[in-house]
Motif scaffolding. Structure first.
Motif, PDB file in Angstrom:
ATOM      1  N   PHE A 123       1.663  -3.277   2.043  1.00  0.00           N
ATOM      2  CA  PHE A 123       1.105  -4.454   1.390  1.00  0.00           C
ATOM      3  C   PHE A 123       1.636  -5.717   2.055  1.00  0.00           C
ATOM      4  O   PHE A 123       2.679  -5.698   2.717  1.00  0.00           O
ATOM      5  N   LYS A 124       0.904  -6.796   1.887  1.00  0.00           N
ATOM      6  CA  LYS A 124       1.259  -8.097   2.476  1.00  0.00           C
ATOM      7  C   LYS A 124       1.634  -7.942   3.942  1.00  0.00           C
ATOM      8  O   LYS A 124       2.712  -8.376   4.375  1.00  0.00           O
ATOM      9  N   ASP A 125       0.755  -7.320   4.686  1.00  0.00           N
ATOM     10  CA  ASP A 125       0.829  -7.144   6.145  1.00  0.00           C
ATOM     11  C   ASP A 125       1.862  -6.112   6.597  1.00  0.00           C
ATOM     12  O   ASP A 125       1.585  -5.307   7.482  1.00  0.00           O
ATOM     13  N   SER A 126       3.066  -6.178   6.032  1.00  0.00           N
ATOM     14  CA  SER A 126       4.137  -5.382   6.638  1.00  0.00           C
ATOM     15  C   SER A 126       5.127  -4.797   5.647  1.00  0.00           C
ATOM     16  O   SER A 126       6.127  -4.204   6.078  1.00  0.00           O
ATOM     17  N   GLN A 127       4.895  -4.950   4.370  1.00  0.00           N
ATOM     18  CA  GLN A 127       5.854  -4.453   3.399  1.00  0.00           C
ATOM     19  C   GLN A 127       5.472  -3.061   2.910  1.00  0.00           C
ATOM     20  O   GLN A 127       4.287  -2.746   2.755  1.00  0.00           O
ATOM     21  N   ARG A 128       6.466  -2.271   2.662  1.00  0.00           N
ATOM     22  CA  ARG A 128       6.268  -0.879   2.299  1.00  0.00           C
ATOM     23  C   ARG A 128       6.614  -0.664   0.833  1.00  0.00           C
ATOM     24  O   ARG A 128       7.716  -0.997   0.403  1.00  0.00           O
ATOM     25  N   PRO A 129       5.678  -0.095   0.058  1.00  0.00           N
ATOM     26  CA  PRO A 129       6.006   0.194  -1.347  1.00  0.00           C
ATOM     27  C   PRO A 129       7.119   1.235  -1.442  1.00  0.00           C
ATOM     28  O   PRO A 129       7.333   2.015  -0.512  1.00  0.00           O
ATOM     29  N   SER A 130       7.775   1.241  -2.573  1.00  0.00           N
ATOM     30  CA  SER A 130       8.804   2.254  -2.776  1.00  0.00           C
ATOM     31  C   SER A 130       8.168   3.640  -2.730  1.00  0.00           C
ATOM     32  O   SER A 130       7.067   3.839  -3.224  1.00  0.00           O
ATOM     33  N   GLY A 131       8.868   4.564  -2.100  1.00  0.00           N
ATOM     34  CA  GLY A 131       8.380   5.922  -2.008  1.00  0.00           C
ATOM     35  C   GLY A 131       7.580   6.210  -0.744  1.00  0.00           C
ATOM     36  O   GLY A 131       7.293   7.380  -0.451  1.00  0.00           O
ATOM     37  N   ILE A 132       7.229   5.171  -0.009  1.00  0.00           N
ATOM     38  CA  ILE A 132       6.504   5.370   1.256  1.00  0.00           C
ATOM     39  C   ILE A 132       7.539   5.525   2.372  1.00  0.00           C
ATOM     40  O   ILE A 132       8.444   4.692   2.509  1.00  0.00           O
ATOM     41  N   PRO A 133       7.411   6.561   3.190  1.00  0.00           N
ATOM     42  CA  PRO A 133       8.408   6.805   4.242  1.00  0.00           C
ATOM     43  C   PRO A 133       8.538   5.643   5.221  1.00  0.00           C
ATOM     44  O   PRO A 133       7.568   4.930   5.493  1.00  0.00           O
ATOM     45  N   GLU A 134       9.734   5.490   5.761  1.00  0.00           N
ATOM     46  CA  GLU A 134      10.013   4.385   6.695  1.00  0.00           C
ATOM     47  C   GLU A 134       9.206   4.477   7.975  1.00  0.00           C
ATOM     48  O   GLU A 134       9.089   3.475   8.695  1.00  0.00           O
ATOM     49  N   ARG A 135       8.646   5.643   8.272  1.00  0.00           N
ATOM     50  CA  ARG A 135       7.868   5.764   9.511  1.00  0.00           C
ATOM     51  C   ARG A 135       6.556   4.965   9.452  1.00  0.00           C
ATOM     52  O   ARG A 135       5.918   4.763  10.477  1.00  0.00           O
ATOM     53  N   PHE A 136       6.180   4.512   8.265  1.00  0.00           N
ATOM     54  CA  PHE A 136       4.992   3.675   8.119  1.00  0.00           C
ATOM     55  C   PHE A 136       5.416   2.205   8.236  1.00  0.00           C
ATOM     56  O   PHE A 136       6.307   1.747   7.522  1.00  0.00           O
ATOM     57  N   SER A 137       4.745   1.467   9.126  1.00  0.00           N
ATOM     58  CA  SER A 137       5.031   0.048   9.250  1.00  0.00           C
ATOM     59  C   SER A 137       3.745  -0.703   9.574  1.00  0.00           C
ATOM     60  O   SER A 137       2.771  -0.126  10.064  1.00  0.00           O
ATOM     61  N   GLY A 138       3.754  -1.996   9.280  1.00  0.00           N
ATOM     62  CA  GLY A 138       2.575  -2.820   9.540  1.00  0.00           C
ATOM     63  C   GLY A 138       2.971  -4.075  10.287  1.00  0.00           C
ATOM     64  O   GLY A 138       4.086  -4.579  10.141  1.00  0.00           O
ATOM     65  N   ILE A 185       2.476   4.462  12.612  1.00  0.00           N
ATOM     66  CA  ILE A 185       3.159   5.605  12.012  1.00  0.00           C
ATOM     67  C   ILE A 185       3.995   6.238  13.110  1.00  0.00           C
ATOM     68  O   ILE A 185       3.460   6.803  14.073  1.00  0.00           O
ATOM     69  N   SER A 186       5.310   6.107  12.975  1.00  0.00           N
ATOM     70  CA  SER A 186       6.233   6.613  13.991  1.00  0.00           C
ATOM     71  C   SER A 186       6.656   8.042  13.653  1.00  0.00           C
ATOM     72  O   SER A 186       6.912   8.344  12.486  1.00  0.00           O
ATOM     73  N   GLY A 187       6.720   8.884  14.667  1.00  0.00           N
ATOM     74  CA  GLY A 187       7.110  10.265  14.397  1.00  0.00           C
ATOM     75  C   GLY A 187       6.142  10.944  13.445  1.00  0.00           C
ATOM     76  O   GLY A 187       6.532  11.477  12.412  1.00  0.00           O
ATOM     77  N   VAL A 188       4.867  10.913  13.813  1.00  0.00           N
ATOM     78  CA  VAL A 188       3.799  11.431  12.936  1.00  0.00           C
ATOM     79  C   VAL A 188       4.077  12.869  12.525  1.00  0.00           C
ATOM     80  O   VAL A 188       4.478  13.713  13.344  1.00  0.00           O
ATOM     81  N   GLN A 189       3.830  13.145  11.262  1.00  0.00           N
ATOM     82  CA  GLN A 189       3.953  14.499  10.733  1.00  0.00           C
ATOM     83  C   GLN A 189       2.573  15.015  10.348  1.00  0.00           C
ATOM     84  O   GLN A 189       1.648  14.238  10.113  1.00  0.00           O
ATOM     85  N   THR A 190       2.456  16.319  10.254  1.00  0.00           N
ATOM     86  CA  THR A 190       1.148  16.907   9.953  1.00  0.00           C
ATOM     87  C   THR A 190       0.609  16.407   8.612  1.00  0.00           C
ATOM     88  O   THR A 190      -0.593  16.272   8.425  1.00  0.00           O
ATOM     89  N   GLU A 191       1.512  16.103   7.682  1.00  0.00           N
ATOM     90  CA  GLU A 191       1.084  15.623   6.363  1.00  0.00           C
ATOM     91  C   GLU A 191       0.484  14.218   6.417  1.00  0.00           C
ATOM     92  O   GLU A 191      -0.094  13.759   5.425  1.00  0.00           O
TER      93      GLU A 191
END
Lengths: 106, 121
Positions: free
Chosen positions: A47-62, A73-79
């Motif tokens: 959300f808001k370009d680059s912020q990550r909600p709680s519970g979302i893995p750190e590999r997600f960034s904006g 998405i860094s270090g992509v996993q099959t999930e």
């Protein structure tokens, strides 16, 4: 207004996936990203370009640069295989989604 | 735990009407805006409209394709939002989701599981 996403992105597990979203109005308004797995409701991942909600893995960034925003998405996993949608709004409170990008993890 | 549960979907003939409900729990419903988003089979997400909180005068807004046909309302005493759909067209066939507008511009932070609306003769 239009938000343009690539229809598909493919990566191997452990690699970095980058999904872009382009729109002339993006510099003016925040961008949001949603993940939607098959048969499930969307989930907010950025959300808001680059912020990550709680519970979302750190590999997600904006990030954003001019009229293009990027979900990384860094270090992509099959999930992480899912459809990803960018979203923004205009000054009247009308909301728009991009066409969606199907992320395939090979 | 925040929960949104849609109901009211079904099969309706073109030109008919249907009213969807979105029952909320686990948060202060009256203080939150609610959006409706739809998704046709195999297609992307489309924002349908929203209703703001009482503090924001329950203001509504809609996508152009449903203006004049769809109406969003809410009953804060029942923690429920509604989507009244009139003059339905085949192209309105979709799964309809309700979503909460998060505080501090946090986007659509919680979604329901969706309810299917099929417009067909």
């Amino acid at each position: 207004y239009d938000l343009t996403q690539p229809p598909s992105v493919s990566v191997s597990p452990g690699q970095t996936a980058r999904i872009t979203c382009s729109g002339d109005a993006l510099p003016k308004y925040y961008t949001y990203w949603y993940q939607q797995r098959p048969g499930q409701a969307p989930v907010l991942v950025i959300f808001k370009d680059s912020q990550r909600p709680s519970g979302i893995p750190e590999r997600f960034s904006g990030s954003s640069s001019g009229t293009t925003v990027t979900l990384t998405i860094s270090g992509v996993q099959t999930e992480d295989e899912a459809d990803y949608y960018c979203q923004s709004a205009d000054s009247s409170g009308t909301w728009f989604f991009g066409g969606g990008t199907k992320l395939t993890v090979l | 735990e925040v929960q949104l549960v849609e109901s009211g979907g079904g099969l309706v003939q073109p030109g008919g009407s249907l009213k969807l409900s979105c029952a909320a729990s686990g948060f202060t419903f009256s203080g939150s805006g609610i959006h409706w988003v739809r998704q046709a089979s195999g297609k992307g997400l489309e924002w349908v409209g929203r209703i703001r909180s009482k503090a924001n005068s329950h203001a509504t807004a809609y996508v152009a394709s449903v203006k004049g046909r769809f109406t969003i309302s809410r009953d804060d005493s029942k923690n429920t939002a509604y989507l009244q759909m009139n003059s339905l067209k085949t192209e309105d066939t979709a799964v309809y989701y309700c979503a909460r507008h998060g505080t501090d511009q946090k986007g659509f932070d919680y979604w329901g599981q969706g309810t299917l609306v099929t417009v067909s003769s």
